[in-house]
Design an enzyme around this catalytic site. Structure first.
Site, mmCIF file in Angstrom:
data_model
loop_
_atom_site.group_PDB
_atom_site.id
_atom_site.type_symbol
_atom_site.label_atom_id
_atom_site.label_comp_id
_atom_site.label_asym_id
_atom_site.label_seq_id
_atom_site.Cartn_x
_atom_site.Cartn_y
_atom_site.Cartn_z
ATOM 1 N N GLN A 61 7.124 5.103 -4.094
ATOM 2 C CA GLN A 61 6.776 5.783 -3.024
ATOM 3 C C GLN A 61 5.195 5.517 -3.011
ATOM 4 O O GLN A 61 4.224 5.662 -3.822
ATOM 5 C CB GLN A 61 6.635 7.628 -2.949
ATOM 6 C CG GLN A 61 6.617 8.152 -2.129
ATOM 7 C CD GLN A 61 7.293 7.708 -0.618
ATOM 8 O OE1 GLN A 61 8.409 7.466 -0.690
ATOM 9 N NE2 GLN A 61 6.793 7.828 0.553
ATOM 10 N N LYS A 98 14.553 11.107 1.305
ATOM 11 C CA LYS A 98 15.289 9.969 0.809
ATOM 12 C C LYS A 98 16.543 10.308 0.065
ATOM 13 O O LYS A 98 17.661 10.066 0.308
ATOM 14 C CB LYS A 98 14.387 9.055 0.105
ATOM 15 C CG LYS A 98 13.595 8.254 1.116
ATOM 16 C CD LYS A 98 12.257 7.482 0.454
ATOM 17 C CE LYS A 98 11.256 7.069 1.194
ATOM 18 N NZ LYS A 98 10.091 6.259 0.785
ATOM 19 N N ASP A 153 12.483 -1.832 -0.749
ATOM 20 C CA ASP A 153 11.416 -1.634 0.384
ATOM 21 C C ASP A 153 11.067 -3.013 0.765
ATOM 22 O O ASP A 153 10.183 -3.160 1.852
ATOM 23 C CB ASP A 153 10.202 -1.186 -0.442
ATOM 24 C CG ASP A 153 9.997 0.465 0.164
ATOM 25 O OD1 ASP A 153 10.353 0.616 1.022
ATOM 26 O OD2 ASP A 153 9.179 1.084 -0.439
HETATM 27 N N1 LIG Z 1 7.288 2.792 -0.673
HETATM 28 C C1 LIG Z 1 7.172 3.360 0.734
HETATM 29 N N2 LIG Z 1 6.269 4.213 0.856
HETATM 30 C C2 LIG Z 1 6.014 4.511 2.141
HETATM 31 C C3 LIG Z 1 6.553 4.162 3.104
HETATM 32 C C4 LIG Z 1 7.777 3.203 2.946
HETATM 33 O O1 LIG Z 1 8.393 2.725 3.841
HETATM 34 N N3 LIG Z 1 7.903 2.777 1.683
HETATM 35 N N4 LIG Z 1 6.674 4.681 4.481
HETATM 36 C C5 LIG Z 1 5.626 5.895 4.622
HETATM 37 C C6 LIG Z 1 6.409 7.053 4.367
HETATM 38 N N5 LIG Z 1 7.856 7.163 4.785
HETATM 39 C C7 LIG Z 1 8.598 6.919 3.810
HETATM 40 O O2 LIG Z 1 8.235 6.560 2.767
HETATM 41 C C8 LIG Z 1 8.172 8.226 5.766
HETATM 42 C C9 LIG Z 1 7.471 8.623 6.928
HETATM 43 C C10 LIG Z 1 7.805 9.411 7.909
HETATM 44 C C11 LIG Z 1 9.307 9.720 7.844
HETATM 45 C C12 LIG Z 1 9.702 10.548 9.197
HETATM 46 O O3 LIG Z 1 10.966 10.971 9.061
HETATM 47 N N6 LIG Z 1 8.875 11.291 9.834
HETATM 48 C C13 LIG Z 1 9.215 12.106 10.559
HETATM 49 C C14 LIG Z 1 8.516 13.574 10.601
HETATM 50 C C15 LIG Z 1 8.582 14.212 9.169
HETATM 51 C C16 LIG Z 1 7.537 15.323 8.995
HETATM 52 O O4 LIG Z 1 7.818 16.256 9.717
HETATM 53 O O5 LIG Z 1 6.554 14.985 8.314
HETATM 54 C C17 LIG Z 1 9.496 11.659 12.014
HETATM 55 O O6 LIG Z 1 8.659 10.821 12.531
HETATM 56 O O7 LIG Z 1 10.075 11.984 13.039
HETATM 57 C C18 LIG Z 1 9.857 9.199 6.853
HETATM 58 C C19 LIG Z 1 9.585 8.509 5.909
HETATM 59 C C20 LIG Z 1 4.552 5.700 3.975
HETATM 60 N N7 LIG Z 1 4.951 5.454 2.133
#
Ligand SMILES: Nc1nc2c(c(=O)[nH]1)N[C@@H](CN(C=O)c1ccc(C(=O)N[C@@H](CCC(=O)O)C(=O)O)cc1)CN2
Length: 294
Positions: free
Chosen positions: A96, A52, A119
């Site tokens: 988070q 982020k 969020d």
């Molecule tokens: N406050 C929050 N917490 C969480 C959220 C949220 O939206 N708000 N969502 C998820 C985690 N998340 C963001 O926080 C998130 C998950 C996945 C990815 C992402 O880019 N994934 C990649 C792979 C990354 C890797 O190798 O691990 C992909 O899918 O290509 C970004 C953000 C839970 N918590």
């Protein structure tokens, strides 16, 4: 051949457009700022928070970071939230998730100023989203559901009148997704399935669109998929790849389902990058609203 719903490419295009909007805000004297509050040392969360902050740098947004140890008391967490609520350089921020087991996320999020809720997870904003107050565009939306709607829109997948099966009933994704999909103007018909749903295979098999957020690796199998269905994979499971000697991400949807579908999100590279892009969009939207009202 099924269409690949490339979230990475779509997110990159969104970020390009956001950079221009951020520059326009800066030209008018306002630099948007995203705050993050991380509690504990969950490796996935550490990675997502770092991502982020990288995203912010990329599009010219300031970022503020507060990291607290797993042992932080609820009072210390609420104090950190109060500092972000009060910070003039923070347009919006996120807590988070997941929080350590000792803390109740709903109670913690209630301390976020709804006007700084990047969020869209504060009960006030979720309530406004349910009521559809002043049109949906004025309300910060939880990032994953917003990202999925944007991705479907990008690829001109019309959900109006379609049967959508959403797997998972958590607030961050499933429940909010179901609510948004059934909003007037979006107009899908939704079955919200969960761990107690009976005959889940048959329910999935009748769906035009499957959105899966169970976190169970390869839960959705080819025999559960109607030919031509659209597959949206939100699940993230980390599994040890013995041959490669490293952890790998596996989604909820078994890749064997892809050839049967008309379109699918790769995982990784589908919904995850859109989630990140939508957080930036929420902050830029909030900054523009602040400037409009100034
Ligand atoms: N406050 C929050 N917490 C969480 C959220 C949220 O939206 N708000 N969502 C998820 C985690 N998340 C963001 O926080 C998130 C998950 C996945 C990815 C992402 O880019 N994934 C990649 C792979 C990354 C890797 O190798 O691990 C992909 O899918 O290509 C970004 C953000 C839970 N918590």
């Amino acid at each position: 051949m099924p269409l690949v719903l490339d979230g990475k490419a779509a997110a990159a295009r969104i970020k390009d457009k956001l950079s221009a909007r951020v520059q326009a805000l800066k030209d008018r004297g306002y630099t948007p700022g995203l705050g993050t509050l991380l509690v504990g040392e969950d490796p996935g969360s550490i990675k997502y928070v770092a991502g982020k902050h990288r995203d912010c740098t990329e599009i010219g947004i300031e970022s503020l970071r507060i990291d607290l140890p797993e042992t932080a008391s609820p009072g210390e967490v609420i104090d950190a939230i109060s500092r972000l609520n009060a910070s003039s350089s923070c347009t919006g921020f996120i807590v988070q998730l997941p929080l350590p087991d000792s803390m109740d996320a709903d109670t913690v999020i209630e301390h976020v100023d709804p006007l700084k809720d990047a969020d869209g997870m504060h009960p006030y904003n979720l309530g406004r989203l349910v009521l559809h107050t002043n049109g949906i565009r004025d309300i910060p939306m939880p990032c994953t559901p917003r990202g999925i709607l944007e991705l479907l829109d990008t690829y001109h997948i019309d959900v109006r009148g379609k049967d959508v099966c959403v797997l998972g009933r958590g607030i961050t994704i499933g429940r909010t997704m179901g609510m948004l999909l059934t909003t007037r103007g979006v107009d899908a018909t939704v079955q919200l399935c969960h761990s107690m749903t009976e005959g889940i295979g048959a329910k999935l098999r009748q769906a035009d669109i499957i959105i899966s957020a169970t976190g169970q690796a390869h839960f959705v199998k080819p025999q559960m998929v109607k030919p031509g269905a659209v597959l949206i994979d939100v699940g993230v499971s980390r599994v040890w790849d013995e041959a490669a000697g490293k952890w790998r991400i596996q989604g909820d949807i078994d890749p064997e389902c892809y050839p049967i579908s008309s379109a699918y999100t790769p995982n990784p590279g589908g919904v995850g990058p859109m989630t990140r892009a939508m957080l930036l969009s929420n902050v830029v939207d909030m900054a523009e609203r602040i400037m409009q009202e100034a």
